[in-house]
Motif scaffolding. Structure first.
Motif, short mmCIF file in Angstrom:
data_model
loop_
_atom_site.label_atom_id
_atom_site.label_comp_id
_atom_site.label_asym_id
_atom_site.label_seq_id
_atom_site.Cartn_x
_atom_site.Cartn_y
_atom_site.Cartn_z
N LEU A 276 32.93 41.40 43.02
CA LEU A 276 32.52 40.85 41.72
C LEU A 276 33.63 39.99 41.13
CD1 LEU A 276 30.79 43.92 39.98
CD2 LEU A 276 29.67 41.89 40.93
N CYS A 277 34.85 40.47 41.24
CA CYS A 277 35.99 39.73 40.68
C CYS A 277 36.33 38.48 41.47
CB CYS A 277 37.21 40.64 40.59
SG CYS A 277 37.06 41.86 39.28
N LEU A 278 35.78 38.36 42.66
CA LEU A 278 36.02 37.17 43.50
C LEU A 278 34.80 36.25 43.53
CD1 LEU A 278 37.86 38.85 46.50
CD2 LEU A 278 38.89 37.40 44.73
N ASP A 279 33.87 36.42 42.62
CA ASP A 279 32.65 35.60 42.66
C ASP A 279 32.91 34.11 42.47
OD1 ASP A 279 33.15 35.47 39.93
OD2 ASP A 279 31.09 35.96 39.34
N TRP A 280 34.08 33.74 42.03
CA TRP A 280 34.47 32.35 41.79
C TRP A 280 35.08 31.67 43.01
CZ3 TRP A 280 39.59 32.12 42.82
CH2 TRP A 280 40.31 33.32 42.71
N VAL A 281 35.34 32.43 44.06
CA VAL A 281 35.97 31.87 45.26
C VAL A 281 35.04 30.83 45.90
CG1 VAL A 281 36.76 32.43 47.60
CG2 VAL A 281 37.39 33.91 45.69
N THR A 282 35.63 29.72 46.30
CA THR A 282 34.86 28.64 46.92
C THR A 282 35.10 28.59 48.42
OG1 THR A 282 36.61 27.00 46.66
CG2 THR A 282 35.05 27.25 44.80
N PRO A 283 34.21 27.98 49.17
CA PRO A 283 34.43 27.83 50.61
C PRO A 283 35.74 27.10 50.92
CG PRO A 283 32.19 27.22 50.05
CD PRO A 283 32.91 27.45 48.76
N GLU A 284 36.06 26.10 50.12
CA GLU A 284 37.28 25.33 50.36
C GLU A 284 38.52 26.20 50.25
OE1 GLU A 284 33.98 22.81 49.19
OE2 GLU A 284 34.93 24.40 48.02
N GLN A 285 38.50 27.18 49.37
CA GLN A 285 39.66 28.06 49.21
C GLN A 285 39.87 28.92 50.45
OE1 GLN A 285 38.27 29.59 45.40
NE2 GLN A 285 40.23 28.97 44.51
N LEU A 286 38.81 29.14 51.22
CA LEU A 286 38.93 29.89 52.47
C LEU A 286 38.96 28.95 53.69
CD1 LEU A 286 36.55 32.89 51.74
CD2 LEU A 286 39.05 32.86 51.69
N GLU A 287 39.16 27.66 53.40
CA GLU A 287 39.25 26.62 54.43
C GLU A 287 38.00 26.55 55.30
OE1 GLU A 287 43.02 26.94 56.45
OE2 GLU A 287 44.11 26.95 54.55
N ILE A 288 36.84 26.61 54.64
CA ILE A 288 35.55 26.50 55.31
C ILE A 288 35.01 25.11 55.04
CG2 ILE A 288 33.19 27.37 55.40
CD1 ILE A 288 34.33 30.06 54.31
N LYS A 289 34.53 24.46 56.10
CA LYS A 289 33.96 23.13 55.94
C LYS A 289 32.69 23.21 55.09
CE LYS A 289 35.66 21.60 60.40
NZ LYS A 289 35.29 21.29 61.78
N LYS A 290 32.58 22.33 54.14
CA LYS A 290 31.46 22.32 53.20
C LYS A 290 30.11 22.14 53.90
CE LYS A 290 30.63 21.32 48.54
NZ LYS A 290 30.99 22.40 47.69
N LEU A 291 30.09 21.41 55.01
CA LEU A 291 28.81 21.15 55.68
C LEU A 291 28.15 22.41 56.19
CD1 LEU A 291 28.81 20.51 59.25
CD2 LEU A 291 30.89 19.60 58.28
N TYR A 292 28.89 23.51 56.32
CA TYR A 292 28.30 24.77 56.79
C TYR A 292 27.64 25.58 55.68
CZ TYR A 292 31.27 24.03 60.91
OH TYR A 292 31.88 23.53 62.02
#
Length: 188
Positions: free
Chosen positions: A32-48
């Motif tokens: 719940l406290c990490l609901d703001w995490v984005t794919p980019e912050q985990l180095e995930i390509k946006k196209l996925y």
């Protein structure tokens, strides 16, 4: 397998714990406290990221699944969806590598916010049998255990942000979800 599955559904209320483990609550609150995490912050390509709603719903479905096999199918379906999304999005014919699959799986678990993940893992390990835990089922359980361990240890350094900004976002989420207690791994 079908007989085992049927029996597990019938005896579920007698063998599955009636209350979540403390670690389940810690993990749920951390997601719940990490609901703001984005794919980019985990180095995930946006196209996925466009086609992963199904994977997220599979992980959420684990909380309501009764048999060990249903819970394993949830993990398998999520993992397969992620693999197929990577293959489709990148135009590859072969399966994706772990370096692509793992962070997306972790992100999906964060977004799914499962409530009883540790209880589910223990339930699967207790009733699946050692021989099956050496095969695909064991791989899936290990991937889930790895994802939960990573998420619990996730901090500002993993997300490449300063500690103050990280803690501010965590505190905003705690306020949003009315979480009053400390959460394992949050104040690191």
């Amino acid at each position: 397998n079908k007989i085992e599955e049927h029996i597990m559904r019938k005896i579920y209320k007698f063998v599955y714990p009636s209350r979540p483990l403390e670690s389940d609550n810690d993990f749920y609150n951390k997601t719940l406290c990490l609901d703001w995490v984005t794919p980019e912050q985990l180095e995930i390509k946006k196209l996925y990221m466009n086609q992963l709603g199904f994977a997220e719903s599979c992980i959420k479905k684990m909380d309501k699944s009764k048999s060990v096999f249903d819970k394993l199918d949830c993990i398998r379906d999520a993992y397969t969806n992620i693999n197929n999304t990577i293959k489709f999005s990148s135009g590859k014919k072969e399966d994706a590598g772990q370096d692509e699959l793992t962070p997306i799986f972790q992100y999906v678990v964060i977004k799914a916010q499962p409530r009883t993940i540790f209880t589910d893992i223990n339930y699967i390990k207790c009733f699946i049998g050692d021989s099956r835990l050496r095969g695909e089922e064991g791989f899936l359980v290990t991937e889930m255990e790895s994802a939960t361990s990573f998420i619990l240890s996730l901090n500002h350094e993993h997300l490449k942000m300063n500690k103050e900004e990280y803690l501010n976002k965590i505190n905003e989420a705690k306020d949003r979800y009315n979480i009053n207690s400390d959460i394992k791994g949050v104040d690191i």
